[in-house]
Design a protein around this motif. Structure first.
Motif, short mmCIF file in Angstrom:
data_model
loop_
_atom_site.label_atom_id
_atom_site.label_comp_id
_atom_site.label_asym_id
_atom_site.label_seq_id
_atom_site.Cartn_x
_atom_site.Cartn_y
_atom_site.Cartn_z
N ASN A 121 0.72 -1.21 -0.15
CA ASN A 121 0.07 0.04 -0.12
C ASN A 121 1.04 1.30 -0.11
OD1 ASN A 121 0.78 -0.41 2.81
ND2 ASN A 121 -0.56 1.51 3.44
N HIS A 122 0.69 2.13 -0.73
CA HIS A 122 1.59 3.16 -0.75
C HIS A 122 0.48 4.79 -0.64
CE1 HIS A 122 0.12 3.76 -4.57
NE2 HIS A 122 1.13 4.14 -5.42
N SER A 123 1.45 5.48 -0.13
CA SER A 123 0.78 6.81 0.35
C SER A 123 1.51 7.98 0.06
CB SER A 123 0.57 6.73 1.93
OG SER A 123 -0.04 5.52 2.35
N GLY A 124 0.91 9.25 0.22
CA GLY A 124 1.70 10.67 0.14
C GLY A 124 1.58 11.19 -1.17
N GLY A 125 0.46 10.92 -1.76
CA GLY A 125 0.25 11.71 -3.08
C GLY A 125 1.37 11.32 -4.17
N ALA A 126 1.86 12.12 -5.02
CA ALA A 126 3.03 11.93 -5.93
C ALA A 126 4.08 12.24 -5.30
CB ALA A 126 2.69 13.11 -7.02
N SER A 127 4.48 12.00 -4.15
CA SER A 127 5.84 12.11 -3.41
C SER A 127 6.02 10.51 -3.37
CB SER A 127 6.04 13.20 -2.38
OG SER A 127 5.97 14.33 -2.68
N THR A 178 -6.11 18.72 -2.25
CA THR A 178 -4.82 18.62 -1.53
C THR A 178 -4.23 19.89 -0.96
OG1 THR A 178 -3.38 18.47 -3.16
CG2 THR A 178 -4.20 16.39 -2.95
N LEU A 179 -3.75 19.53 0.28
CA LEU A 179 -3.06 20.45 1.05
C LEU A 179 -1.58 20.15 1.24
CD1 LEU A 179 -3.47 23.53 2.18
CD2 LEU A 179 -3.87 22.49 4.44
N SER A 180 -0.68 20.81 0.47
CA SER A 180 0.75 20.40 0.64
C SER A 180 1.76 21.83 0.37
CB SER A 180 1.07 19.43 -0.52
OG SER A 180 0.86 20.10 -1.90
N ILE A 181 2.93 21.25 0.66
CA ILE A 181 3.91 22.47 0.89
C ILE A 181 4.75 22.09 -0.67
CG2 ILE A 181 6.10 23.52 1.65
CD1 ILE A 181 5.03 22.28 4.40
N PRO A 182 4.93 23.16 -1.65
CA PRO A 182 4.85 24.37 -1.51
C PRO A 182 3.50 24.85 -2.23
CG PRO A 182 6.16 24.11 -3.45
CD PRO A 182 5.98 22.63 -2.83
N TRP A 183 2.48 23.91 -2.57
CA TRP A 183 1.37 24.17 -3.44
C TRP A 183 -0.06 24.88 -2.80
CZ3 TRP A 183 3.83 23.98 -7.67
CH2 TRP A 183 4.79 23.05 -8.02
N GLY A 184 0.20 24.44 -1.40
CA GLY A 184 -1.07 24.92 -0.57
C GLY A 184 -2.16 24.07 -1.17
N LEU A 185 -3.42 24.89 -1.15
CA LEU A 185 -4.57 24.16 -1.69
C LEU A 185 -4.65 23.80 -3.22
CD1 LEU A 185 -7.04 23.01 -0.13
CD2 LEU A 185 -8.27 24.95 -0.81
N LEU A 186 -4.75 22.61 -3.87
CA LEU A 186 -4.46 22.17 -5.15
C LEU A 186 -5.50 21.14 -5.23
CD1 LEU A 186 -2.21 22.82 -7.49
CD2 LEU A 186 -1.40 20.52 -6.72
N GLY A 207 -2.63 15.94 -7.28
CA GLY A 207 -1.36 15.83 -6.56
C GLY A 207 0.12 15.95 -7.27
N LEU A 208 0.67 17.07 -6.97
CA LEU A 208 1.77 17.17 -7.70
C LEU A 208 2.96 16.89 -6.51
CD1 LEU A 208 1.48 20.61 -9.37
CD2 LEU A 208 1.59 18.39 -10.55
N PRO A 209 4.29 16.60 -7.10
CA PRO A 209 5.31 16.39 -6.23
C PRO A 209 5.45 17.53 -5.20
CG PRO A 209 6.01 15.44 -8.31
CD PRO A 209 4.64 16.12 -8.52
N HIS A 210 5.52 17.25 -3.80
CA HIS A 210 5.55 18.11 -2.80
C HIS A 210 6.52 17.80 -1.75
CE1 HIS A 210 2.73 14.93 -1.29
NE2 HIS A 210 3.40 15.36 -0.23
N LEU A 211 6.88 18.95 -1.00
CA LEU A 211 7.79 18.55 0.13
C LEU A 211 6.97 18.06 1.07
CD1 LEU A 211 10.57 19.19 1.56
CD2 LEU A 211 9.49 21.39 2.42
N PRO A 212 7.41 16.62 1.45
CA PRO A 212 6.24 15.75 2.39
C PRO A 212 6.47 16.66 3.73
CG PRO A 212 7.85 14.49 1.56
CD PRO A 212 8.21 15.98 1.03
N PHE A 213 5.26 16.50 4.57
CA PHE A 213 5.25 16.85 6.11
C PHE A 213 6.11 15.73 6.77
CE2 PHE A 213 0.78 18.30 5.24
CZ PHE A 213 1.24 19.58 4.91
N PRO A 214 6.91 16.09 7.92
CA PRO A 214 7.84 15.24 8.29
C PRO A 214 7.18 13.90 9.23
CG PRO A 214 7.98 17.06 9.65
CD PRO A 214 6.93 17.45 8.37
#
Lengths: 275, 149
Positions: free
Chosen positions: A59-65, A206-214, A217-224
Motif C-alpha cells: 500500500n502506498h501513500s503520500g500523493g505524488a511524492s 490536497t493541501l501540501s508544501i509548497p502548493w497550498g490548496l491544489l 497531487g503534484l510532487p511536494h515537500l512532505p510533512f515530516p
C-alpha cells in the motif's frame, strides 16, 4: 489506452537494464540520513522474504511524492545489498515520464507499470514491487490513511499466479500524513476526463508544501511524518487456491491480511505525524 | 472525567458464530491485546473471569487486571487494578452477517492535562480497537473452522 502521450525526455532505459547499482550505492547514505532524520523511518520483516523471485504487493501513500516507496527501495537495497537480487518497482507514468524524476526513478529500479513488464522482470530473476491501488490509493482521503484501497484491482493476483511466484505483502503507515487530502477525487477525475486521457483516476483537493490548496497531487515537500513499514510472510496463491483460483476470494484474503497488519501498525501511532 | 472510543466492523459470518467468538474472553482478549500482553488469572464469582491485560503504548503499558463478564451476544469488563477503564463488546445483526461494536471508556486523573491525556487516549484506544476488530474479522472470515449448518 491513454490518448495523450507525454513527451519522452528520459535518457535512462526503462527496464531492469536501467537500474544502476553503483548509483544506488552512492545515493544510499544520503537517502538513509534523510529518511532517518526526517521521517524517523522503521522497516521490519525482511526476514520473511524467500530467496526466489517474489511479487511485493504494497500500500502506498503520500500523493505524488510517495515517500514510503522510496523508503522501501532504500531499505531493500541495504538489507539485500545492491549486488543482491534486484527489486524493480512498477510506477505510474506520471512518475516515469517526468523529466529528471523519471531518470532518477529508473536508476533506482523503477519501470513504467504494465503486466508484461512485470512478467519480463520476474523471468529475469528480479523481485517486482507493485502498488495495485495506484493513484487512487496514493491520493485517498486522509481520513482513510490506515485503509488498504486497491479499488478492486486484481491484476497483481493473476500476475503472481501465472508467473508462479509468491506474493509478499508490505504495509506502511505515516505516508498519508505527509500531505493533507481532503476528499475522494475519483468523480472529479471522471468529470475532467483525466481517467480516459491521462490514466489519472483521482483528482482530490490536497493541501501540501509548497502548493497550498491544489486540485490533484503534484510532487511536494512532505510533512515530516513518522513512517513505519512491515514486510509480511509470503502468500502462495498456487498452494492456497490451486490452478483455478476464485479471484474474488483471493483478493479478499490478500487485502484482509494486509488490512490486519496495517491496522496493527497504525495502532503503534501515539500522535499522527509525530509518530 | 472519562472518554469513550467506539469502533465497529462488519463480519461476513452468521451472527451466532460471530457472537460465540467475540464474547469468548479466551479468543477475544488475545486478539484485542495483540499489541500488548495478556494472562488468564482465574475464574471470578458468578461465572466471571479475571485477566491481566495491557496494551503497549509507546514507553508505557496501559491496562491492568480486568473482571470479565460474558453473556453472548455481549461481553463486558471493567478494571479492578491498573488504568481505570471499562469495555463493552456487542454483536448485532447486519445484512452481510454480523456487526461487532467495541466501546472502551478510559478514566484519567487531572484537569487540563488530564483532559489532554484523555483526548490522546481516545484516539490511541480507537486505533487499538480497530486493530483488534480487524484481527477478529480476519480470524472469523478466513482462519476459524467453519461450523456446519
Amino acid at each position: 489506452m491513454a490518448l495523450v502521450r507525454l513527451p519522452s525526455l528520459h535518457r535512462v532505459p526503462d527496464g531492469i537494464e536501467g537500474r544502476d547499482p553503483e548509483y544506488i550505492r552512492r545515493i544510499l547514505p544520503r537517502l538513509w540520513l534523510a529518511f532517518e532524520l526526517y521521517f524517523r523511518a522503521e522497516v521490519d520483516g525482511f526476514e520473511h522474504v524467500p530467496d526466489e523471485p517474489v511479487l511485493f504487493v504494497g500500500n502506498h501513500s503520500g500523493g505524488a511524492s510517495v515517500p514510503d516507496t522510496w523508503l522501501f527501495l532504500l531499505a531493500y537495497n541495504t538489507y539485500f545489498t545492491v549486488e543482491g537480487r534486484p527489486v524493480i518497482g512498477l510506477a505510474h507514468r506520471v512518475i516515469t515520464d517526468t523529466p529528471l524524476i523519471g531518470d532518477l526513478a529508473r536508476k533506482f529500479g523503477m519501470v513504467k507499470a504494465g503486466p508484461h513488464r512485470a512478467r519480463e522482470v520476474l523471468a529475469q530473476g528480479a523481485n517486482v514491487l507493485v502498488y495495485p491501488g495506484g493513484d487512487v490509493e496514493a491520493l485517498r482521503p486522509t481520513r482513510d490513511r490506515n485503509r488498504i484501497v486497491f479499488d478492486g484491482r486484481m491484476g497483481f493476483l493473476k500476475l503472481a499466479h501465472d508467473a508462479g511466484v509468491k506474493i509478499v505483502p508490505v504495509v506502511a503507515t505515516g505516508g498519508q500524513e505527509t500531505v493533507l487530502i481532503l476528499n475522494d477525487g475519483r468523480k472529479t477525475a471522471q468529470l475532467l476526463g483525466f481517467d480516459r486521457f491521462l490514466r489519472i483516476k483521482s483528482v482530490p483537493l490536497t493541501l501540501s508544501i509548497p502548493w497550498g490548496l491544489l486540485p490533484g497531487g503534484l510532487p511536494h515537500l512532505p510533512f515530516p511524518a513518522k513512517i513505519r513499514m512491515q514486510v509480511l510472510p509470503p502468500i502462495d496463491l498456487q498452494e492456497r487456491y490451486g490452478d483455478e483460483p476464485d479471484w474474488d476470494d483471493a483478493y479478499d484474503y490478500v487485502t484482509s491480511a494486509m488490512q490486519v497488519a496495517l491496522s496493527s501498525l497504525a495502532a503503534r501511532t501515539i500522535l499522527p505525524v509525530l509518530g | 472525567m472519562a472518554t469513550t472510543a467506539t469502533e465497529s466492523i462488519v463480519v461476513r459470518r452468521p451472527l451466532e458464530e460471530v457472537a460465540k467468538t467475540a464474547t469468548d474472553p479466551g479468543v477475544l482478549l488475545p486478539l484485542v491485546a495483540g499489541l500488548g500482553r495478556f494472562e488468564f488469572i482465574g475464574p471470578g464469582v458468578d461465572g466471571a473471569e479475571e485477566w491481566d491485560m495491557f496494551l503497549d503504548i509507546g514507553a508505557i503499558h496501559v491496562g491492568g487486571r480486568v473482571h470479565v463478564v460474558s453473556a453472548a451476544p455481549t461481553l463486558r469488563w471493567h478494571s479492578v487494578r491498573g488504568t481505570r477503564h471499562s469495555m463493552q463488546v456487542e454483536v448485532t445483526e447486519h445484512p452481510d452477517g454480523a456487526e461487532v461494536t467495541m466501546a472502551m471508556t478510559v478514566e484519567l486523573g487531572g484537569l487540563v492535562m488530564g483532559r489532554f491525556a484523555e483526548l490522546l487516549a481516545r484516539s490511541i484506544a480507537g486505533r487499538h480497537l480497530v486493530a483488534g476488530l480487524e484481527q477478529l474479522r480476519h480470524h472469523l472470515e478466513f482462519e476459524a473452522p467453519r461450523e456446519l449448518p
